[in-house]
Design a protein around this motif. Sequence first.
Motif, PDB file in Angstrom:
ATOM      1  N   SER A   1      23.375  52.276   7.410  1.00 14.50           N
ATOM      2  CA  SER A   1      22.386  51.015   7.302  1.00 14.50           C
ATOM      3  C   SER A   1      22.022  50.846   5.892  1.00 14.50           C
ATOM      4  CB  SER A   1      21.060  51.304   8.001  1.00 14.50           C
ATOM      5  OG  SER A   1      21.412  51.437   9.439  1.00 14.50           O
ATOM      6  N   ILE A   2      21.759  51.968   4.909  1.00 12.27           N
ATOM      7  CA  ILE A   2      21.243  51.802   3.620  1.00 12.27           C
ATOM      8  C   ILE A   2      22.483  51.519   2.598  1.00 12.27           C
ATOM      9  CG2 ILE A   2      20.190  52.857   1.576  1.00 12.27           C
ATOM     10  CD1 ILE A   2      18.140  54.016   3.784  1.00 12.27           C
ATOM     11  N   LEU A   3      23.509  52.446   2.906  1.00 12.76           N
ATOM     12  CA  LEU A   3      24.590  52.632   2.021  1.00 12.76           C
ATOM     13  C   LEU A   3      25.762  51.594   2.336  1.00 12.76           C
ATOM     14  CD1 LEU A   3      24.911  56.417   1.440  1.00 12.76           C
ATOM     15  CD2 LEU A   3      23.447  55.034   0.250  1.00 12.76           C
ATOM     16  N   GLY A   4      25.818  51.100   3.354  1.00 11.67           N
ATOM     17  CA  GLY A   4      26.904  50.111   3.820  1.00 11.67           C
ATOM     18  C   GLY A   4      28.203  50.975   4.228  1.00 11.67           C
ATOM     19  N   ALA A   5      29.262  50.345   5.016  1.00 14.93           N
ATOM     20  CA  ALA A   5      30.194  50.940   5.555  1.00 14.93           C
ATOM     21  C   ALA A   5      30.964  51.924   4.655  1.00 14.93           C
ATOM     22  CB  ALA A   5      31.261  50.117   6.046  1.00 14.93           C
ATOM     23  N   ARG A   6      31.219  51.662   3.398  1.00 13.92           N
ATOM     24  CA  ARG A   6      32.093  52.679   2.609  1.00 13.92           C
ATOM     25  C   ARG A   6      31.499  53.821   2.013  1.00 13.92           C
ATOM     26  NH1 ARG A   6      34.947  50.229  -3.129  1.00 13.92           N
ATOM     27  NH2 ARG A   6      35.478  48.695  -1.472  1.00 13.92           N
ATOM     28  N   TYR A   7      30.300  53.677   1.435  1.00 13.33           N
ATOM     29  CA  TYR A   7      29.323  54.684   1.091  1.00 13.33           C
ATOM     30  C   TYR A   7      28.793  55.601   2.037  1.00 13.33           C
ATOM     31  CZ  TYR A   7      30.634  52.438  -3.374  1.00 13.33           C
ATOM     32  OH  TYR A   7      31.126  51.851  -4.349  1.00 13.33           O
ATOM     33  N   GLY A   8      28.436  54.977   3.148  1.00 15.87           N
ATOM     34  CA  GLY A   8      27.743  55.715   4.450  1.00 15.87           C
ATOM     35  C   GLY A   8      28.896  56.418   5.081  1.00 15.87           C
ATOM     36  N   THR A   9      30.156  56.012   5.042  1.00 20.59           N
ATOM     37  CA  THR A   9      30.975  56.948   5.654  1.00 20.59           C
ATOM     38  C   THR A   9      31.538  58.105   4.736  1.00 20.59           C
ATOM     39  OG1 THR A   9      31.985  55.026   6.720  1.00 20.59           O
ATOM     40  CG2 THR A   9      33.388  56.941   6.750  1.00 20.59           C
ATOM     41  N   LEU A  10      31.403  57.609   3.559  1.00 16.06           N
ATOM     42  CA  LEU A  10      31.813  58.874   2.472  1.00 16.06           C
ATOM     43  C   LEU A  10      30.839  59.800   2.620  1.00 16.06           C
ATOM     44  CD1 LEU A  10      33.381  59.929   0.254  1.00 16.06           C
ATOM     45  CD2 LEU A  10      31.906  58.611  -1.567  1.00 16.06           C
ATOM     46  N   ALA A  11      29.477  59.443   2.739  1.00 19.08           N
ATOM     47  CA  ALA A  11      28.736  60.596   2.836  1.00 19.08           C
ATOM     48  C   ALA A  11      28.544  61.541   4.060  1.00 19.08           C
ATOM     49  CB  ALA A  11      26.986  59.968   2.818  1.00 19.08           C
ATOM     50  N   VAL A  12      29.060  61.035   5.277  1.00 15.92           N
ATOM     51  CA  VAL A  12      29.350  61.763   6.357  1.00 15.92           C
ATOM     52  C   VAL A  12      30.436  62.616   6.138  1.00 15.92           C
ATOM     53  CG1 VAL A  12      29.964  61.627   8.980  1.00 15.92           C
ATOM     54  CG2 VAL A  12      28.411  60.063   8.026  1.00 15.92           C
ATOM     55  N   LEU A  13      31.690  62.038   5.706  1.00 13.92           N
ATOM     56  CA  LEU A  13      32.870  62.715   5.260  1.00 13.92           C
ATOM     57  C   LEU A  13      32.580  64.002   4.109  1.00 13.92           C
ATOM     58  CD1 LEU A  13      35.591  59.916   5.011  1.00 13.92           C
ATOM     59  CD2 LEU A  13      35.305  61.634   6.847  1.00 13.92           C
TER      60      LEU A  13
ATOM     61  N   LEU B   1      28.887  48.453   8.403  1.00 10.76           N
ATOM     62  CA  LEU B   1      29.628  47.245   8.773  1.00 10.76           C
ATOM     63  C   LEU B   1      28.932  46.211   9.002  1.00 10.76           C
ATOM     64  CD1 LEU B   1      32.487  46.318   7.723  1.00 10.76           C
ATOM     65  CD2 LEU B   1      33.105  46.353   9.920  1.00 10.76           C
ATOM     66  N   SER B   2      28.034  46.437  10.056  1.00 12.31           N
ATOM     67  CA  SER B   2      27.185  45.502  10.604  1.00 12.31           C
ATOM     68  C   SER B   2      26.046  45.249   9.737  1.00 12.31           C
ATOM     69  CB  SER B   2      26.548  46.137  11.918  1.00 12.31           C
ATOM     70  OG  SER B   2      27.646  46.488  12.892  1.00 12.31           O
ATOM     71  N   ALA B   3      25.421  46.314   9.163  1.00 11.57           N
ATOM     72  CA  ALA B   3      24.493  46.191   8.196  1.00 11.57           C
ATOM     73  C   ALA B   3      24.513  45.352   7.106  1.00 11.57           C
ATOM     74  CB  ALA B   3      23.743  47.454   7.634  1.00 11.57           C
ATOM     75  N   GLN B   4      25.867  45.221   6.515  1.00  6.52           N
ATOM     76  CA  GLN B   4      26.310  44.408   5.339  1.00  6.52           C
ATOM     77  C   GLN B   4      26.164  42.880   5.807  1.00  6.52           C
ATOM     78  OE1 GLN B   4      29.341  47.744   3.941  1.00  6.52           O
ATOM     79  NE2 GLN B   4      30.120  45.650   4.231  1.00  6.52           N
ATOM     80  N   ARG B   5      26.182  42.495   7.198  1.00  3.92           N
ATOM     81  CA  ARG B   5      26.249  41.342   7.643  1.00  3.92           C
ATOM     82  C   ARG B   5      24.989  40.821   8.098  1.00  3.92           C
ATOM     83  NH1 ARG B   5      30.837  43.235   7.518  1.00  3.92           N
ATOM     84  NH2 ARG B   5      32.871  42.006   7.314  1.00  3.92           N
ATOM     85  N   ILE B   6      23.867  41.734   8.252  1.00 10.14           N
ATOM     86  CA  ILE B   6      22.677  41.228   8.817  1.00 10.14           C
ATOM     87  C   ILE B   6      21.535  40.814   7.589  1.00 10.14           C
ATOM     88  CG2 ILE B   6      20.465  42.389   9.531  1.00 10.14           C
ATOM     89  CD1 ILE B   6      21.914  44.270  11.179  1.00 10.14           C
ATOM     90  N   GLY B   7      21.235  39.473   7.823  1.00  9.03           N
ATOM     91  CA  GLY B   7      20.475  39.029   6.878  1.00  9.03           C
ATOM     92  C   GLY B   7      18.883  39.288   7.032  1.00  9.03           C
ATOM     93  N   GLN B   8      18.244  39.413   5.838  1.00  3.44           N
ATOM     94  CA  GLN B   8      16.785  39.787   6.225  1.00  3.44           C
ATOM     95  C   GLN B   8      15.889  38.557   6.499  1.00  3.44           C
ATOM     96  OE1 GLN B   8      15.107  42.370   3.077  1.00  3.44           O
ATOM     97  NE2 GLN B   8      17.007  42.596   2.134  1.00  3.44           N
ATOM     98  N   ASN B   9      15.335  38.763   7.703  1.00  6.20           N
ATOM     99  CA  ASN B   9      14.415  37.814   8.092  1.00  6.20           C
ATOM    100  C   ASN B   9      13.633  38.418   9.252  1.00  6.20           C
ATOM    101  OD1 ASN B   9      15.784  37.860  10.556  1.00  6.20           O
ATOM    102  ND2 ASN B   9      17.558  36.514   9.811  1.00  6.20           N
TER     103      ASN B   9
END
Length: 202
Positions: A48-60, A102-110
Motif C-alpha cells: 500500500s505504501i511502496l506500490g507494486a514494484r518496491y512493495g514486492t521487492l521488500a517481500v522478496l 498495483l491497486s494502491a497506485q490507482r486509488i485516488g485520495q478522497n
Amino acid sequence: MKKWTTRGLIFSALFAGVMIALSYLRISLPFSAVPITMQTLAVMLAGSILGARYGTLAVLIVIGLAAAGFPVLGGSGGLSVLVGPTAGYIFSWPVVAFLIGLSAQRIGQNKYTFVKLLAVNFLFGALLVYPGGVWWLAHSTGMTSLSKALTAGMWPFIPGDLIKAVLSAAVVTAVWRVYPIERILNTEPDTWTEGGKSAVNR
C-alpha cells in the motif's frame, strides 16, 4: 518504464526490516502448524505504501534472506522453512504485495480512500493467500480432509486478517495525507520538498 530510484530501494529495505521485526509477534495454535503472525500486516503495508514494484521487492528481500539461512521469519530461516507447512502462505506474499501495490497506485485520495484500501487489503492480503496456503498445508502435512485443512489454515485466521486489513487501511490513509504514494514512485517533481514544489520555483 520508470527507473528504480535510490529512495524506493531504501524504503524497500526498511519495510523488509519491518516485516522481519513483525514476524516475531506470533501466536502458535495447538491444532495447526500455521501460527498467527503480524507478517501479513507488513505485506499489506509494504504494498500500500511502496506500490507494486518496491512493495514486492521488500517481500522478496525477506524471502531471499530466509532462503540464505538468515532467521528472518519469526526466528527461523533456511530452505526447510520455505518448503514447510507455511510455504504456501510465504510464497503468496510477493503476489499479494504486487496486487495491493498495483491497486494502491490507482486509488485516488478522497473520502472513500479508507474503504477502498480496506477492500483491497482484505481481498488480496487475506483471501488471496488462503487457496495456495491451505493447499500446501494439506499437501505437506498429509491432510486428506478439506474441512480439516480449512480449520487448520483458514477459518481461525479470517477475523485477525480483517483486523489487519483495517489497521493497514487506517495507517496508510494517514500516511498518504503527508507522504502520498507518488513520492515513493517518483512521479512528483522534487518530492522531498514541501507540497511537491521545487525550491527553485518558490
